[in-house]
Design a protein around this motif. Structure first.
Motif, mmCIF file in Angstrom:
data_model
loop_
_atom_site.group_PDB
_atom_site.id
_atom_site.type_symbol
_atom_site.label_atom_id
_atom_site.label_comp_id
_atom_site.label_asym_id
_atom_site.label_seq_id
_atom_site.Cartn_x
_atom_site.Cartn_y
_atom_site.Cartn_z
ATOM 1 N N LEU A 1 51.677 38.805 33.303
ATOM 2 C CA LEU A 1 52.948 38.478 32.650
ATOM 3 C C LEU A 1 53.671 39.785 32.380
ATOM 4 C CD1 LEU A 1 54.622 36.130 31.285
ATOM 5 C CD2 LEU A 1 53.530 36.836 29.148
ATOM 6 N N THR A 2 54.906 39.894 32.846
ATOM 7 C CA THR A 2 55.630 41.145 32.702
ATOM 8 C C THR A 2 57.057 40.875 32.227
ATOM 9 O OG1 THR A 2 56.209 43.218 33.836
ATOM 10 C CG2 THR A 2 56.378 41.192 35.125
ATOM 11 N N SER A 3 57.881 41.898 32.234
ATOM 12 C CA SER A 3 59.292 41.763 31.869
ATOM 13 C C SER A 3 60.132 41.669 33.140
ATOM 14 C CB SER A 3 59.733 42.977 31.047
ATOM 15 O OG SER A 3 59.608 44.159 31.830
ATOM 16 N N ASN A 4 61.411 41.389 32.987
ATOM 17 C CA ASN A 4 62.295 41.357 34.151
ATOM 18 C C ASN A 4 62.340 42.726 34.829
ATOM 19 O OD1 ASN A 4 63.052 38.633 33.979
ATOM 20 N ND2 ASN A 4 64.602 39.085 32.427
ATOM 21 N N ALA A 5 62.388 43.777 34.008
ATOM 22 C CA ALA A 5 62.385 45.131 34.571
ATOM 23 C C ALA A 5 61.062 45.408 35.277
ATOM 24 C CB ALA A 5 62.630 46.157 33.468
ATOM 25 N N GLY A 6 59.969 44.898 34.701
ATOM 26 C CA GLY A 6 58.661 45.089 35.324
ATOM 27 C C GLY A 6 58.574 44.388 36.671
ATOM 28 N N LEU A 7 59.150 43.190 36.771
ATOM 29 C CA LEU A 7 59.148 42.465 38.045
ATOM 30 C C LEU A 7 59.959 43.221 39.093
ATOM 31 C CD1 LEU A 7 58.526 40.028 39.820
ATOM 32 C CD2 LEU A 7 60.514 38.875 38.807
ATOM 33 N N THR A 8 61.128 43.710 38.694
ATOM 34 C CA THR A 8 61.959 44.481 39.625
ATOM 35 C C THR A 8 61.221 45.718 40.117
ATOM 36 O OG1 THR A 8 63.988 43.720 38.544
ATOM 37 C CG2 THR A 8 64.145 45.717 39.877
ATOM 38 N N ARG A 9 60.546 46.400 39.197
ATOM 39 C CA ARG A 9 59.799 47.605 39.561
ATOM 40 C C ARG A 9 58.622 47.263 40.478
ATOM 41 N NH1 ARG A 9 59.949 49.525 34.886
ATOM 42 N NH2 ARG A 9 58.038 48.558 34.110
ATOM 43 N N PHE A 10 57.934 46.161 40.198
ATOM 44 C CA PHE A 10 56.818 45.722 41.035
ATOM 45 C C PHE A 10 57.285 45.477 42.472
ATOM 46 C CE2 PHE A 10 54.849 41.917 42.920
ATOM 47 C CZ PHE A 10 53.550 42.369 43.095
ATOM 48 N N LEU A 11 58.383 44.746 42.621
ATOM 49 C CA LEU A 11 58.894 44.443 43.960
ATOM 50 C C LEU A 11 59.303 45.719 44.698
ATOM 51 C CD1 LEU A 11 61.016 41.287 43.073
ATOM 52 C CD2 LEU A 11 58.853 41.340 44.338
ATOM 53 N N LYS A 12 59.919 46.629 43.983
ATOM 54 C CA LYS A 12 60.322 47.890 44.609
ATOM 55 C C LYS A 12 59.105 48.682 45.069
ATOM 56 C CE LYS A 12 63.061 52.078 43.781
ATOM 57 N NZ LYS A 12 63.906 52.815 42.792
ATOM 58 N N GLN A 13 58.046 48.670 44.266
ATOM 59 C CA GLN A 13 56.845 49.439 44.603
ATOM 60 C C GLN A 13 56.108 48.863 45.811
ATOM 61 O OE1 GLN A 13 54.868 49.409 40.785
ATOM 62 N NE2 GLN A 13 55.764 51.361 40.158
ATOM 63 N N ILE A 14 56.209 47.555 46.030
ATOM 64 C CA ILE A 14 55.540 46.985 47.206
ATOM 65 C C ILE A 14 56.459 46.992 48.430
ATOM 66 C CG2 ILE A 14 54.073 45.522 45.767
ATOM 67 C CD1 ILE A 14 55.782 43.107 46.665
ATOM 68 N N GLY A 15 57.720 47.412 48.231
ATOM 69 C CA GLY A 15 58.648 47.502 49.357
ATOM 70 C C GLY A 15 59.486 46.261 49.560
ATOM 71 N N SER A 16 59.714 45.495 48.485
ATOM 72 C CA SER A 16 60.518 44.284 48.594
ATOM 73 C C SER A 16 61.590 44.299 47.515
ATOM 74 C CB SER A 16 59.631 43.037 48.474
ATOM 75 O OG SER A 16 60.375 41.865 48.741
ATOM 76 N N GLU A 17 62.273 43.165 47.342
ATOM 77 C CA GLU A 17 63.313 43.055 46.325
ATOM 78 C C GLU A 17 63.496 41.596 45.945
ATOM 79 O OE1 GLU A 17 66.732 44.775 48.089
ATOM 80 O OE2 GLU A 17 66.851 43.313 49.719
ATOM 81 N N GLU A 18 64.204 41.363 44.845
ATOM 82 C CA GLU A 18 64.332 40.001 44.321
ATOM 83 C C GLU A 18 65.099 39.075 45.260
ATOM 84 O OE1 GLU A 18 64.811 39.212 40.084
ATOM 85 O OE2 GLU A 18 64.873 41.382 39.756
ATOM 86 N N SER A 19 65.974 39.632 46.084
ATOM 87 C CA SER A 19 66.728 38.791 47.017
ATOM 88 C C SER A 19 65.818 38.142 48.061
ATOM 89 C CB SER A 19 67.808 39.618 47.715
ATOM 90 O OG SER A 19 67.221 40.678 48.464
ATOM 91 N N ALA A 20 64.585 38.654 48.193
ATOM 92 C CA ALA A 20 63.639 38.072 49.155
ATOM 93 C C ALA A 20 63.014 36.786 48.636
ATOM 94 C CB ALA A 20 62.550 39.086 49.491
ATOM 95 N N PHE A 21 63.143 36.506 47.342
ATOM 96 C CA PHE A 21 62.590 35.280 46.780
ATOM 97 C C PHE A 21 63.343 34.053 47.284
ATOM 98 C CE2 PHE A 21 60.794 37.772 43.078
ATOM 99 C CZ PHE A 21 59.475 37.431 43.328
ATOM 100 N N LYS A 22 62.582 32.979 47.465
ATOM 101 C CA LYS A 22 63.169 31.687 47.787
ATOM 102 C C LYS A 22 62.766 30.695 46.705
ATOM 103 C CE LYS A 22 63.085 32.354 52.811
ATOM 104 N NZ LYS A 22 62.573 31.830 54.105
ATOM 105 N N ALA A 23 63.743 29.950 46.214
ATOM 106 C CA ALA A 23 63.477 28.990 45.147
ATOM 107 C C ALA A 23 62.538 27.890 45.628
ATOM 108 C CB ALA A 23 64.787 28.391 44.650
ATOM 109 N N ASP A 24 61.594 27.519 44.757
ATOM 110 C CA ASP A 24 60.633 26.438 45.017
ATOM 111 C C ASP A 24 59.787 26.680 46.265
ATOM 112 O OD1 ASP A 24 61.566 24.955 42.788
ATOM 113 O OD2 ASP A 24 63.247 24.221 43.990
ATOM 114 N N ASP A 25 59.633 27.924 46.642
ATOM 115 C CA ASP A 25 58.810 28.256 47.814
ATOM 116 C C ASP A 25 57.459 28.780 47.321
ATOM 117 O OD1 ASP A 25 57.852 28.807 50.296
ATOM 118 O OD2 ASP A 25 59.162 30.528 50.682
ATOM 119 N N ILE A 26 56.454 27.903 47.325
ATOM 120 C CA ILE A 26 55.117 28.293 46.867
ATOM 121 C C ILE A 26 54.392 28.920 48.058
ATOM 122 C CG2 ILE A 26 52.976 27.541 45.787
ATOM 123 C CD1 ILE A 26 55.488 27.270 44.034
ATOM 124 N N THR A 27 54.468 30.221 48.146
ATOM 125 C CA THR A 27 53.940 30.929 49.317
ATOM 126 C C THR A 27 52.421 31.116 49.266
ATOM 127 O OG1 THR A 27 54.458 33.011 48.189
ATOM 128 C CG2 THR A 27 56.094 32.158 49.740
#
Length: 203
Positions: free
Chosen positions: A122-148
């Protein structure tokens, strides 16, 4: 010849007692009583100084131990281990759990074909953004209701993505031997997203 009379020794019987105001029996009794009271007061202060903090430490330790046991009991039925994966695991599987995260748990599986690390935090919004950046992705890559995360992987650790959500998912593929990350985020708490990750590597 007459010898002058010597003064009586204070140690000899019959020597006059000093008056009460100058170290007599009453004064000595009072001094002894005062000394006893002072010793009792000192002993009480020492007990309070040592005993009270020690009591708080014991209570705090018991609460911490009980909290740890509750987490262990919570995750033991699902295969997850309460706590952070090791630094080596986080680096090998490319799962940068964010600082100050809560509800952190993980589980690792290995066989001759693939290795997987399951992580939740469980993290913060800033933590999620930082996590995605560190793995080489971004929030725009998310798809709603897509259980990957596959049903098989969910069953391994007992994840059930059935809450109200909203839910978002992405798959971050990388060139071998870098791992592939399947990420699902529960945003039912708008300020603190719950992140679920399955990182898969092929030796």
């Amino acid at each position: 010849m007459t010898v002058p009379r010597q003064p009586s020794s204070p140690d000899r019987s019959g020597a006059p007692e000093p008056p009460d105001g100058e170290g007599g029996p009453a004064r000595r009794t009072e001094a002894r009583s005062h000394m006893i009271r002072r010793r009792w007061l000192t002993a009480i202060i020492i007990v309070l100084l040592i005993g009270v903090p020690a009591g708080y430490l014991v209570i705090s330790a018991n609460q911490s131990r009980n909290s740890g046991r509750d987490k262990e009991d919570k995750y033991s039925a699902t295969g997850l281990t309460a706590g952070w994966p090791s630094r080596v695991q986080r680096r090998l599987y490319d799962v940068p759990v964010q600082p100050y995260s809560e509800e952190v748990a993980y589980y690792e599986t290995n066989n001759w074909r693939t290795s997987r690390l399951y992580v939740q935090f469980l993290t913060s919004n800033a933590g999620l953004t930082r996590f995605l950046k560190q793995i080489g992705s971004e929030e725009s890559a998310f798809k709603a209701d897509d259980i990957t995360i596959s049903k098989r992987d969910r069953n391994v650790v007992g994840w059930e993505f059935t809450g109200p959500g909203p839910w978002y998912g992405l798959t971050h593929r990388q060139k071998d031997p870098a791992p592939t990350l399947d990420v699902v985020v529960d945003r039912s708490n708008a300020q603190h997203p719950m992140v679920y990750v399955v990182s898969t590597t092929t030796p």
